[in-house]
Design an enzyme around this catalytic site. Structure first.
Site, mmCIF file in Angstrom:
data_model
loop_
_atom_site.group_PDB
_atom_site.id
_atom_site.type_symbol
_atom_site.label_atom_id
_atom_site.label_comp_id
_atom_site.label_asym_id
_atom_site.label_seq_id
_atom_site.Cartn_x
_atom_site.Cartn_y
_atom_site.Cartn_z
ATOM 1 N N TRP A 1 0.836 -1.212 0.000
ATOM 2 C CA TRP A 1 0.000 0.000 0.000
ATOM 3 C C TRP A 1 0.865 1.253 0.000
ATOM 4 O O TRP A 1 0.537 2.241 -0.657
ATOM 5 C CB TRP A 1 -0.996 -0.016 1.158
ATOM 6 C CG TRP A 1 -2.026 -1.086 0.949
ATOM 7 C CD1 TRP A 1 -2.172 -2.244 1.642
ATOM 8 C CD2 TRP A 1 -3.039 -1.123 -0.084
ATOM 9 N NE1 TRP A 1 -3.202 -3.004 1.115
ATOM 10 C CE2 TRP A 1 -3.739 -2.335 0.066
ATOM 11 C CE3 TRP A 1 -3.395 -0.252 -1.120
ATOM 12 C CZ2 TRP A 1 -4.791 -2.688 -0.797
ATOM 13 C CZ3 TRP A 1 -4.446 -0.604 -1.971
ATOM 14 C CH2 TRP A 1 -5.132 -1.822 -1.795
ATOM 15 N N ASP B 1 -1.389 6.383 6.644
ATOM 16 C CA ASP B 1 -2.479 5.573 6.115
ATOM 17 C C ASP B 1 -2.750 4.515 7.175
ATOM 18 O O ASP B 1 -1.993 3.555 7.328
ATOM 19 C CB ASP B 1 -2.050 4.920 4.792
ATOM 20 C CG ASP B 1 -3.085 3.934 4.273
ATOM 21 O OD1 ASP B 1 -4.143 3.771 4.916
ATOM 22 O OD2 ASP B 1 -2.832 3.322 3.213
ATOM 23 N N LYS C 1 -12.498 -1.886 7.435
ATOM 24 C CA LYS C 1 -11.883 -2.914 8.270
ATOM 25 C C LYS C 1 -12.422 -2.802 9.701
ATOM 26 O O LYS C 1 -13.152 -3.678 10.154
ATOM 27 C CB LYS C 1 -10.356 -2.817 8.265
ATOM 28 C CG LYS C 1 -9.743 -3.272 6.931
ATOM 29 C CD LYS C 1 -9.286 -2.107 6.145
ATOM 30 C CE LYS C 1 -8.307 -2.434 5.049
ATOM 31 N NZ LYS C 1 -8.757 -3.334 3.995
HETATM 32 N N1 PMP Z 1 -4.279 1.342 2.378
HETATM 33 C C1 PMP Z 1 -4.354 0.204 3.085
HETATM 34 C C2 PMP Z 1 -3.398 -0.007 4.214
HETATM 35 C C3 PMP Z 1 -5.313 -0.753 2.760
HETATM 36 O O1 PMP Z 1 -5.396 -1.894 3.453
HETATM 37 C C4 PMP Z 1 -6.205 -0.516 1.687
HETATM 38 C C5 PMP Z 1 -7.296 -1.483 1.287
HETATM 39 N N2 PMP Z 1 -7.180 -2.757 1.678
HETATM 40 C C6 PMP Z 1 -6.064 0.671 0.978
HETATM 41 C C7 PMP Z 1 -5.106 1.590 1.356
HETATM 42 C C8 PMP Z 1 -6.976 0.998 -0.187
HETATM 43 O O2 PMP Z 1 -8.215 1.291 0.337
HETATM 44 P P1 PMP Z 1 -9.508 1.522 -0.524
HETATM 45 O O3 PMP Z 1 -9.889 0.228 -1.127
HETATM 46 O O4 PMP Z 1 -10.491 2.012 0.504
HETATM 47 O O5 PMP Z 1 -9.192 2.567 -1.537
#
Ligand code: PMP
Length: 361
Positions: free
Chosen positions: A103, A173, A197
């Protein structure tokens, strides 16, 4: 109640049963309102109360100081990968990114479109198994901000303490560990997290931003991509995800009833410990993350072969343990055990792991 299986999904993920029951009870008609929460105006008094409840719930749980604003946006954490640099990465500076997993890499990709990025550290070489130590960080004292991912959902790597960044705003994040533990919000310039989550359904993104940083935002951004729009309109510039915010408010109430984040953290530690102990008990299972960076939300591990991993995941599903297959990009097994995941499910998994090893080890 209809039988529920143990849901180890990384997100959208398991929600507290009392929250789902309350939402179900009030789905057709909110008490005293006569309409579903999905059918009411986002400008109604009823929704204003729900929004205020969600905000005060988060403020209390996370102990968010008064000089921080709370926003409920859309576009997922993925849109924050763009909004953060568009708002804060000015042309005369670069931004420091600490990359501890998949991520973080995605956040870097978007930041590069907006300006200059300095990789202050990347743990890619070791396969993203740990967070950097102080001496491994090359931070720029003049950076626009430092960005990190507090919990890498795919690799199961979690920061245990914030790195010190001096006067440079720290941006996190926190999508996959928000509300899993208390955090010192005052150490951050901005925290963002998708709700799906620990907070509710997908479609709501929480942003917590220190007020003074808003002055750094350049004029001329698209209205919806400018944090000031949402601050000035209390997240009601356009139609927000009313249903998602309603559930988030209920989840905050549930978290408070659990004793708040200190109690929740303790329970999360205990659940994670039981799985890591089972991994460490033999050589059959191999934890992915280094012991001091092990996530209490996403427990990642390998088996001796990919065939055994496939067999493990499919037999687990058949046994009512769903969602254990690791992310397609890294393979292996991942047990996501967010706040609402019951300890009985952890016991069921550790028992399954011991049994699986006995027949396949
Ligand atoms: N950052 C992290 C740490 C994530 O776990 C996720 C999704 N699993 C995201 C960003 C992306 O999130 P979204 O699908 O809400 O755009």
């Amino acid at each position: 109640m209809t039988e529920r299986i143990f849901n180890f999904s990384a997100g959208p993920a398991v929600l507290p049963v009392p929250v789902l029951e309350e939402a179900q009870r009030d789905l057709l008609s909110l008490p005293g309102v006569g309409m579903s929460v999905m059918e009411i105006s986002h400008r109604s008094k009823t929704f204003a109360d729900i929004l205020a409840g969600a905000e005060s719930g988060l403020r209390e749980l996370l102990n968010i100081p008064d000089n921080y604003r709370i926003l409920f946006l859309q576009g997922g954490a993925s849109l924050q990968f763009s909004m953060v640099p568009m708002n804060f990465l000015s042309a005369d500076r670069s931004a420091d990114y600490i990359v501890t997993g998949s991520w973080g890499k995605k956040a870097v990709k978007e930041a590069r479109r907006a300006g200059s990025v300095n990789i202050a550290a990347t743990m890619a070489d070791g396969g993203f198994t740990r967070v950097p130590g102080r001496d491994e960080l090359s931070l720029d004292a003049n950076a626009a901000y430092v960005h990190l991912t507090s919990n890498e959902t795919i690799e199961g790597v979690q920061w245990k303490h914030e790195p010190s960044t001096g006067d440079v705003p720290l941006i996190s994040d926190a999508s996959s560990d928000i509300l899993s533990r208390a955090i010192p919000v005052e150490k951050y310039g901005l925290i963002y997290a998708g709700a799906q989550k620990n907070m509710g359904p997908s479609g709501v993104t929480l942003v917590i931003v220190r007020e003074d940083l808003l002055q750094r935002i350049p004029d001329g951004l698209h209205t919806m991509l400018d944090y000031r729009t949402h601050v000035e309109n209390n997240s009601l510039y356009n139609t927000p995800n009313t249903w998602g915010i309603y559930i988030l408010n209920l989840v905050c109430e549930w978290a408070r009833e659990q004793g708040g984040l200190a109690s929740i953290h303790q329970r999360n530690e205990e659940k994670a410990r039981r799985i890591y102990d089972t991994i460490d008990a033999t050589d059959f299972y191999r934890g992915h993350a280094a012991p001091d960076a092990r996530s209490i939300m996403n427990v990642t591990f390998r088996l001796p072969s990919e065939d055994l991993e496939k067999k493990f995941a499919s037999e687990a599903t058949a046994a009512g343990l769903d969602g254990l297959k690791g992310h397609r990009s890294v393979g292996g097994i991942r047990a996501s055990i967010y706040n609402a995941f019951p300890p009985e499910g952890v016991d069921a998994l550790t028992q399954f792991m011991r049994d699986f090893e006995r027949t396949n080890g």
